[in-house]
Scaffold this motif. Sequence first.
Motif, PDB file in Angstrom:
ATOM      1  N   LEU A   1     -53.889  56.850 -27.853  1.00  0.00           N
ATOM      2  CA  LEU A   1     -54.633  56.756 -27.526  1.00  0.00           C
ATOM      3  C   LEU A   1     -54.147  55.993 -25.544  1.00  0.00           C
ATOM      4  O   LEU A   1     -54.672  56.677 -24.628  1.00  0.00           O
ATOM      5  CB  LEU A   1     -55.630  56.044 -28.184  1.00  0.00           C
ATOM      6  N   SER A   2     -53.635  54.837 -25.272  1.00  0.00           N
ATOM      7  CA  SER A   2     -52.988  54.517 -24.565  1.00  0.00           C
ATOM      8  C   SER A   2     -52.290  55.810 -23.355  1.00  0.00           C
ATOM      9  O   SER A   2     -52.869  56.510 -22.364  1.00  0.00           O
ATOM     10  CB  SER A   2     -52.141  52.981 -24.596  1.00  0.00           C
ATOM     11  N   ALA A   3     -51.952  56.242 -24.171  1.00  0.00           N
ATOM     12  CA  ALA A   3     -50.740  57.319 -23.268  1.00  0.00           C
ATOM     13  C   ALA A   3     -51.923  58.722 -22.861  1.00  0.00           C
ATOM     14  O   ALA A   3     -51.386  58.944 -21.989  1.00  0.00           O
ATOM     15  CB  ALA A   3     -50.396  57.614 -24.858  1.00  0.00           C
ATOM     16  N   ALA A   4     -52.913  58.533 -23.667  1.00  0.00           N
ATOM     17  CA  ALA A   4     -53.496  59.944 -23.446  1.00  0.00           C
ATOM     18  C   ALA A   4     -54.080  59.281 -21.760  1.00  0.00           C
ATOM     19  O   ALA A   4     -54.912  59.885 -21.013  1.00  0.00           O
ATOM     20  CB  ALA A   4     -54.944  60.921 -24.338  1.00  0.00           C
ATOM     21  N   MET A   5     -54.499  58.004 -21.727  1.00  0.00           N
ATOM     22  CA  MET A   5     -55.918  57.533 -20.856  1.00  0.00           C
ATOM     23  C   MET A   5     -54.749  57.372 -19.548  1.00  0.00           C
ATOM     24  O   MET A   5     -55.047  58.379 -18.574  1.00  0.00           O
ATOM     25  CB  MET A   5     -55.783  55.921 -21.010  1.00  0.00           C
ATOM     26  N   HIS A   6     -53.602  57.103 -19.624  1.00  0.00           N
ATOM     27  CA  HIS A   6     -52.378  56.641 -18.606  1.00  0.00           C
ATOM     28  C   HIS A   6     -51.770  58.765 -18.112  1.00  0.00           C
ATOM     29  O   HIS A   6     -51.753  58.612 -17.302  1.00  0.00           O
ATOM     30  CB  HIS A   6     -51.354  56.462 -18.492  1.00  0.00           C
ATOM     31  N   LEU A   7     -52.505  59.815 -18.979  1.00  0.00           N
ATOM     32  CA  LEU A   7     -52.528  61.518 -18.297  1.00  0.00           C
ATOM     33  C   LEU A   7     -53.675  61.663 -18.262  1.00  0.00           C
ATOM     34  O   LEU A   7     -53.788  62.937 -18.446  1.00  0.00           O
ATOM     35  CB  LEU A   7     -51.301  61.416 -20.126  1.00  0.00           C
ATOM     36  N   HIS A   8     -54.740  61.271 -17.883  1.00  0.00           N
ATOM     37  CA  HIS A   8     -56.470  61.289 -17.260  1.00  0.00           C
ATOM     38  C   HIS A   8     -57.019  62.100 -18.231  1.00  0.00           C
ATOM     39  O   HIS A   8     -57.319  62.749 -18.336  1.00  0.00           O
ATOM     40  CB  HIS A   8     -55.553  62.556 -15.932  1.00  0.00           C
TER      41      HIS A   8
ATOM     42  N   ILE B   1     -54.143  67.126 -24.643  1.00  0.00           N
ATOM     43  CA  ILE B   1     -53.515  66.748 -23.666  1.00  0.00           C
ATOM     44  C   ILE B   1     -51.766  66.511 -24.834  1.00  0.00           C
ATOM     45  O   ILE B   1     -51.576  65.627 -25.702  1.00  0.00           O
ATOM     46  CB  ILE B   1     -53.741  64.865 -23.165  1.00  0.00           C
ATOM     47  N   ASN B   2     -51.030  67.025 -23.327  1.00  0.00           N
ATOM     48  CA  ASN B   2     -49.749  66.978 -23.876  1.00  0.00           C
ATOM     49  C   ASN B   2     -48.908  65.627 -23.996  1.00  0.00           C
ATOM     50  O   ASN B   2     -49.006  65.375 -23.317  1.00  0.00           O
ATOM     51  CB  ASN B   2     -49.144  67.691 -23.887  1.00  0.00           C
ATOM     52  N   ILE B   3     -49.029  64.214 -25.001  1.00  0.00           N
ATOM     53  CA  ILE B   3     -49.157  63.369 -24.625  1.00  0.00           C
ATOM     54  C   ILE B   3     -47.009  62.651 -24.898  1.00  0.00           C
ATOM     55  O   ILE B   3     -46.721  61.901 -25.050  1.00  0.00           O
ATOM     56  CB  ILE B   3     -49.566  62.340 -25.781  1.00  0.00           C
ATOM     57  N   SER B   4     -46.392  64.290 -24.891  1.00  0.00           N
ATOM     58  CA  SER B   4     -45.090  63.779 -25.125  1.00  0.00           C
ATOM     59  C   SER B   4     -44.420  63.189 -23.845  1.00  0.00           C
ATOM     60  O   SER B   4     -42.898  62.440 -24.364  1.00  0.00           O
ATOM     61  CB  SER B   4     -44.174  65.194 -25.293  1.00  0.00           C
ATOM     62  N   LYS B   5     -44.314  62.911 -22.164  1.00  0.00           N
ATOM     63  CA  LYS B   5     -43.828  61.913 -22.101  1.00  0.00           C
ATOM     64  C   LYS B   5     -43.857  60.465 -22.466  1.00  0.00           C
ATOM     65  O   LYS B   5     -43.455  59.223 -22.177  1.00  0.00           O
ATOM     66  CB  LYS B   5     -44.962  61.764 -20.505  1.00  0.00           C
ATOM     67  N   TYR B   6     -44.715  60.461 -23.946  1.00  0.00           N
ATOM     68  CA  TYR B   6     -44.711  58.987 -24.232  1.00  0.00           C
ATOM     69  C   TYR B   6     -44.675  58.340 -25.394  1.00  0.00           C
ATOM     70  O   TYR B   6     -44.265  57.566 -26.649  1.00  0.00           O
ATOM     71  CB  TYR B   6     -46.699  57.671 -23.872  1.00  0.00           C
ATOM     72  N   GLN B   7     -44.790  60.113 -26.054  1.00  0.00           N
ATOM     73  CA  GLN B   7     -45.226  59.718 -27.642  1.00  0.00           C
ATOM     74  C   GLN B   7     -44.217  61.656 -27.815  1.00  0.00           C
ATOM     75  O   GLN B   7     -45.869  62.329 -27.744  1.00  0.00           O
ATOM     76  CB  GLN B   7     -46.394  60.003 -27.998  1.00  0.00           C
ATOM     77  N   LYS B   8     -43.614  61.644 -28.218  1.00  0.00           N
ATOM     78  CA  LYS B   8     -42.835  63.093 -28.299  1.00  0.00           C
ATOM     79  C   LYS B   8     -43.297  63.328 -29.625  1.00  0.00           C
ATOM     80  O   LYS B   8     -43.306  63.051 -29.938  1.00  0.00           O
ATOM     81  CB  LYS B   8     -41.082  62.657 -29.060  1.00  0.00           C
ATOM     82  N   ASP B   9     -44.061  65.224 -29.042  1.00  0.00           N
ATOM     83  CA  ASP B   9     -44.202  65.909 -29.708  1.00  0.00           C
ATOM     84  C   ASP B   9     -45.535  65.726 -29.933  1.00  0.00           C
ATOM     85  O   ASP B   9     -46.175  66.436 -31.505  1.00  0.00           O
ATOM     86  CB  ASP B   9     -42.895  66.435 -30.686  1.00  0.00           C
ATOM     87  N   HIS B  10     -46.166  65.004 -29.115  1.00  0.00           N
ATOM     88  CA  HIS B  10     -47.919  65.013 -30.137  1.00  0.00           C
ATOM     89  C   HIS B  10     -48.640  65.554 -28.963  1.00  0.00           C
ATOM     90  O   HIS B  10     -48.205  65.357 -27.620  1.00  0.00           O
ATOM     91  CB  HIS B  10     -48.035  63.057 -29.932  1.00  0.00           C
ATOM     92  N   TYR B  11     -49.860  65.485 -29.034  1.00  0.00           N
ATOM     93  CA  TYR B  11     -50.591  65.939 -28.864  1.00  0.00           C
ATOM     94  C   TYR B  11     -52.281  65.325 -28.905  1.00  0.00           C
ATOM     95  O   TYR B  11     -51.946  64.917 -30.314  1.00  0.00           O
ATOM     96  CB  TYR B  11     -51.425  67.141 -28.710  1.00  0.00           C
ATOM     97  N   ALA B  12     -53.406  65.209 -27.800  1.00  0.00           N
ATOM     98  CA  ALA B  12     -54.565  64.452 -28.309  1.00  0.00           C
ATOM     99  C   ALA B  12     -55.680  65.545 -28.052  1.00  0.00           C
ATOM    100  O   ALA B  12     -55.188  65.718 -27.606  1.00  0.00           O
ATOM    101  CB  ALA B  12     -54.223  62.892 -27.012  1.00  0.00           C
ATOM    102  N   ILE B  13     -56.180  65.677 -29.421  1.00  0.00           N
ATOM    103  CA  ILE B  13     -57.051  66.844 -29.385  1.00  0.00           C
ATOM    104  C   ILE B  13     -58.694  65.898 -29.373  1.00  0.00           C
ATOM    105  O   ILE B  13     -58.279  65.532 -30.364  1.00  0.00           O
ATOM    106  CB  ILE B  13     -56.732  67.584 -30.464  1.00  0.00           C
ATOM    107  N   VAL B  14     -59.552  66.580 -28.390  1.00  0.00           N
ATOM    108  CA  VAL B  14     -60.707  66.075 -28.787  1.00  0.00           C
ATOM    109  C   VAL B  14     -61.545  67.151 -29.039  1.00  0.00           C
ATOM    110  O   VAL B  14     -61.953  67.720 -28.218  1.00  0.00           O
ATOM    111  CB  VAL B  14     -61.168  64.976 -27.558  1.00  0.00           C
ATOM    112  N   VAL B  15     -62.999  66.413 -29.906  1.00  0.00           N
ATOM    113  CA  VAL B  15     -63.758  68.165 -30.082  1.00  0.00           C
ATOM    114  C   VAL B  15     -65.206  66.948 -30.577  1.00  0.00           C
ATOM    115  O   VAL B  15     -65.400  65.443 -30.192  1.00  0.00           O
ATOM    116  CB  VAL B  15     -62.782  68.008 -31.554  1.00  0.00           C
ATOM    117  N   ARG B  16     -66.015  67.737 -30.085  1.00  0.00           N
ATOM    118  CA  ARG B  16     -67.041  67.542 -30.424  1.00  0.00           C
ATOM    119  C   ARG B  16     -68.240  68.136 -31.768  1.00  0.00           C
ATOM    120  O   ARG B  16     -67.650  69.576 -31.699  1.00  0.00           O
ATOM    121  CB  ARG B  16     -67.876  67.883 -28.556  1.00  0.00           C
ATOM    122  N   LYS B  17     -68.964  67.567 -32.007  1.00  0.00           N
ATOM    123  CA  LYS B  17     -69.446  69.046 -33.003  1.00  0.00           C
ATOM    124  C   LYS B  17     -70.194  69.159 -32.426  1.00  0.00           C
ATOM    125  O   LYS B  17     -70.965  68.937 -31.282  1.00  0.00           O
ATOM    126  CB  LYS B  17     -71.343  67.376 -33.903  1.00  0.00           C
TER     127      LYS B  17
END
Length: 211
Positions: free
Chosen positions: A49-56, A195-211
């Motif tokens: 989550l912090s990685a995603a925050m650093h990537l805006h 968000i592709n967070i591979s800069k901090y967490q290799k081969d990971h993506y943060a996906i945010v969804v809304r109901k």
Amino acid sequence: MRSSRYPGVYTDGKGFYTKSKFKESVYGERVLEIKGRFYRRWEPVRSKLSAAMHLHLENFHFKGSKILYLGASTGTTVSHLSDIAELVWAVEISPMSMQKLVHLGERRDNIVPILDDARYPEHYAIFVEKPNIIYQDVSQRDQVEIFLKNMEFYAPKFGYLMLKTRTIDVRKKPKEIMKEKARKIGELYSIEEIINISKYQKDHYAIVVRK
């Protein structure tokens, strides 16, 4: 230290911090004491989550919320969320990780550690009441199915999935897996951002969804 763009989160201009009642660090993070208040550095290489925050990251709905956290591990990200959320139900399947999570919950009264399998949301329903958010960080091949099952069962307004592409299939490119899984999720929920967070967490993506 000043307030950041994220509610409940602070910044020194370089990193992010959460304000804590406790001087002790949880996972070796830096703790600053400023005017009798303690600020814990939220490390992007330790927290997705912090990685995603650093990537805006644009969507941050955690302040004052009730969070169902799936795959809590030893409580790194859980501890920061507990600094800003009303309540965190922390589900973890590993008894070894649960020991540290229970210890964390003994200090922080807004963390409810739950030893269970996130594949079966009905098992821990007795402890969980109307979460606003589901946050998932599970290292399983069927992680998307687990996420969707819990989203359907608890019907929160927002869902945060930390997608571990290599756990799903090591033969495919991470971007291909992300697109495939995003299509599946998008059939049921509105995808707010990826968000592709591979800069901090290799081969990971943060996906945010809304109901």
